[in-house]
Scaffold this active site. Structure first.
Site, PDB file in Angstrom:
ATOM      1  N   ASP A  94      69.920  82.745  90.563  1.00 57.46           N
ATOM      2  CA  ASP A  94      70.769  83.425  89.602  1.00 57.46           C
ATOM      3  C   ASP A  94      70.908  84.870  90.080  1.00 57.46           C
ATOM      4  O   ASP A  94      70.082  85.377  90.825  1.00 57.46           O
ATOM      5  CB  ASP A  94      70.163  83.347  88.188  1.00 57.46           C
ATOM      6  N   SER A  95      71.965  85.537  89.611  1.00 51.34           N
ATOM      7  CA  SER A  95      72.374  86.807  90.252  1.00 51.34           C
ATOM      8  C   SER A  95      71.714  88.044  89.661  1.00 51.34           C
ATOM      9  O   SER A  95      71.878  89.144  90.187  1.00 51.34           O
ATOM     10  CB  SER A  95      73.886  86.963  90.096  1.00 51.34           C
ATOM     11  N   GLY A  97      72.250  89.514  86.685  1.00 48.54           N
ATOM     12  CA  GLY A  97      72.970  90.172  85.591  1.00 48.54           C
ATOM     13  C   GLY A  97      72.386  89.814  84.236  1.00 48.54           C
ATOM     14  O   GLY A  97      72.059  90.656  83.414  1.00 48.54           O
ATOM     15  N   PHE A  98      72.206  88.537  84.036  1.00 49.85           N
ATOM     16  CA  PHE A  98      71.713  88.040  82.743  1.00 49.85           C
ATOM     17  C   PHE A  98      70.301  88.561  82.479  1.00 49.85           C
ATOM     18  O   PHE A  98      69.964  88.993  81.376  1.00 49.85           O
ATOM     19  CB  PHE A  98      71.712  86.521  82.774  1.00 49.85           C
ATOM     20  N   GLY A 217      77.257  82.757  79.593  1.00 50.61           N
ATOM     21  CA  GLY A 217      77.532  83.193  78.225  1.00 50.61           C
ATOM     22  C   GLY A 217      77.347  82.134  77.159  1.00 50.61           C
ATOM     23  O   GLY A 217      77.796  82.292  76.023  1.00 50.61           O
ATOM     24  N   ASP A 267      70.408  74.094  84.264  1.00 48.68           N
ATOM     25  CA  ASP A 267      69.054  74.643  84.445  1.00 48.68           C
ATOM     26  C   ASP A 267      68.573  75.170  83.096  1.00 48.68           C
ATOM     27  O   ASP A 267      69.394  75.662  82.287  1.00 48.68           O
ATOM     28  CB  ASP A 267      69.087  75.801  85.461  1.00 48.68           C
ATOM     29  N   CYS A 305      57.073  56.373  79.424  1.00 50.97           N
ATOM     30  CA  CYS A 305      57.101  57.263  80.595  1.00 50.97           C
ATOM     31  C   CYS A 305      56.133  56.743  81.651  1.00 50.97           C
ATOM     32  O   CYS A 305      55.000  56.370  81.332  1.00 50.97           O
ATOM     33  CB  CYS A 305      56.700  58.678  80.183  1.00 50.97           C
ATOM     34  N   CYS A 307      55.182  58.600  84.318  1.00 47.95           N
ATOM     35  CA  CYS A 307      54.762  59.736  85.151  1.00 47.95           C
ATOM     36  C   CYS A 307      53.256  59.713  85.385  1.00 47.95           C
ATOM     37  O   CYS A 307      52.491  59.018  84.701  1.00 47.95           O
ATOM     38  CB  CYS A 307      55.186  61.056  84.501  1.00 47.95           C
ATOM     39  N   CYS A 310      51.236  60.361  82.166  1.00 45.68           N
ATOM     40  CA  CYS A 310      51.207  59.261  81.189  1.00 45.68           C
ATOM     41  C   CYS A 310      50.454  58.052  81.717  1.00 45.68           C
ATOM     42  O   CYS A 310      49.946  57.238  80.941  1.00 45.68           O
ATOM     43  CB  CYS A 310      52.642  58.874  80.807  1.00 45.68           C
ATOM     44  N   HIS A 336      54.590  66.365  82.997  1.00 46.73           N
ATOM     45  CA  HIS A 336      55.238  65.333  82.162  1.00 46.73           C
ATOM     46  C   HIS A 336      56.645  65.763  81.742  1.00 46.73           C
ATOM     47  O   HIS A 336      57.618  65.005  81.855  1.00 46.73           O
ATOM     48  CB  HIS A 336      54.409  65.030  80.907  1.00 46.73           C
TER      49      HIS A 336
END
Ligand SMILES: Nc1ccc2nc(N)nc(O)c2c1
Ligand SMILES: [Zn+2]
Length: 373
Positions: A94-95, A97-98, A217, A267, A305, A307, A310, A336
């Site tokens: 990510d750049s 700014g946020f 935004g 994301d 699940c 995983c 689990c 998980h």
């Protein structure tokens, strides 16, 4: 420009969902895809091998944080993020700014860029479109993001209009400063909750020309129904033969609605941050592992699940780890939750491939006892 070779493999008959793939310098990505957030060059509590085992194809890192610490030039001197963090798959950055707006203090925005004080030590800094691109080039991301302004929510429509115009001028400067030919650059569409401003923002970015387009935004405090409305309103503004990314999205149901509306990449810190707070995602909704009802529960977090967590640990044990503030609690809860998110997106891809995404979406809500949004 970098040819991501974005391929539209299949479109769902009953929705705008689509199966795609894109190829970066560090490998191929199948979409729709969820990207775990690794802000400071680590997806908190997970090793790269564990991320791969959980199904991660691409992760995020962050310009603002890595510029402040350890410094992008240092990472660049040490061979870039991939070598630095031992991750040989794609990375999107990510750049900044946020993050300047959500983390930096005493921010001052101007045509040139943003002046701010570091949230770490209060030192003064100035981020510009050119510096954001230079940082992302030093980090060696596969996909870089334009430096943008995310307007506050709610905001006057006049502010949102001015902000999207600034973001557009900054996007042009980012494109001019972007020289790496092995790195894609995405534009970020702004325009608040105003479809006509979103269309204007998208059109102006497409004129400049990027390798993909993100919606910024959103997920800034707006009501969920409005957020989902914006998904549908904005999708047609980004040409279908480009990757469409929504930043900061989201809860599992938001991913389902965004896929339904025609987006490809997502994301969010939710699976990793919630894990560290004991909030776990399951096929029947969320649970909080610290609840007393799990004290002697020998079952897995989610019976559906498969995983590592689990398959090997009980809710009772995970509750004990969490209440004891053991480091392993963060690790197993994160493992998980990431598996849940990544597995959900694998099931989404499989359902689009089979032409059954609409049925999958219905089943997703039925399992949670709720009607589809
Ligand atoms: N909700 C979000 C999350 C990340 C963002 N990143 C950028 N650069 N811009 C935005 O508007 C974002 C919004
Ligand atoms: Zn699990």
């Amino acid at each position: 420009m970098f040819d991501l070779k974005f391929e539209l493999i299949k479109k769902d008959p009953g929705s705008s969902a689509r199966l795609g793939s894109l190829t970066t310098t560090h490998g191929k990505i199948e979409t729709p895809i969820f990207m775990p957030v690794g802000t400071q060059a680590t997806v908190k509590a997970m090793t790269p091998e564990e991320l791969v085992q959980a199904g991660s194809q691409i992760i995020l890192a962050n310009t603002y944080h890595l510029y402040l610490r350890p410094g992008h030039e240092l990472v660049g001197r040490l061979g870039g993020l991939h070598g630095f963090m031992h991750w040989d798959r794609p990375i999107l950055t990510d750049s900044g700014g946020f993050q300047v707006f959500s983390l930096g203090e005493l921010r001052k925005i101007s045509e040139e860029g943003v002046k701010f004080r570091s949230h770490i030590d209060g030192s003064r800094h100035f981020l510009s479109p050119e510096l954001s691109i230079a940082i992302q080039q030093s980090l060696g991301a596969d996909i870089a993001m334009c430096f943008d302004e995310c307007p506050p929510y709610p905001a006057e429509v006049s502010y949102v209009q001015k902000s999207l115009e600034l973001t557009t001028r900054w996007a042009r400067r980012c494109k001019e400063a972007h020289t790496r030919t092995d790195q894609a650059l995405f534009g970020i569409v702004q325009g608040g909750m105003h479809p006509e401003l979103r269309r204007e923002s998208a059109e102006r970015l497409i004129e400049i020309g990027f390798d993909g387009y993100a919606l910024g935004g959103l997920s800034v405090g707006e009501e969920k129904g409005l957020m989902h409305e914006m998904f549908h309103a904005c999708a047609p503004y980004v040409p279908e033969h480009f990757p469409r990314y929504i930043m900061g999205i989201g809860a599992p149901e938001d991913l389902i609605e965004a896929v339904n509306a025609g987006y490809d990449m997502f994301d969010c810190v939710m699976p990793t941050r919630n894990a560290r707070n004991g909030a776990l995602f399951t096929s029947f909704g969320r649970i909080n592992i610290k609840a007393a009802c799990f004290e002697e529960d020998t079952g897995p977090v989610d019976p559906e699940c498969d995983c590592y967590v689990c398959r090997n640990y009980s809710r009772a044990y995970l509750r004990h780890l969490y209440r004891s503030q053991e480091i392993l609690a963060s690790r197993l809860n994160t493992w998980h939750n990431l598996h849940y998110y990544l597995n959900l997106m694998r099931q989404v891809r499989d359902s689009i491939a089979a032409g059954t995404f609409s049925a999958f979406r219905k089943e997703f809500y039925a399992q949670r006892g709720g009607a589809g949004s």
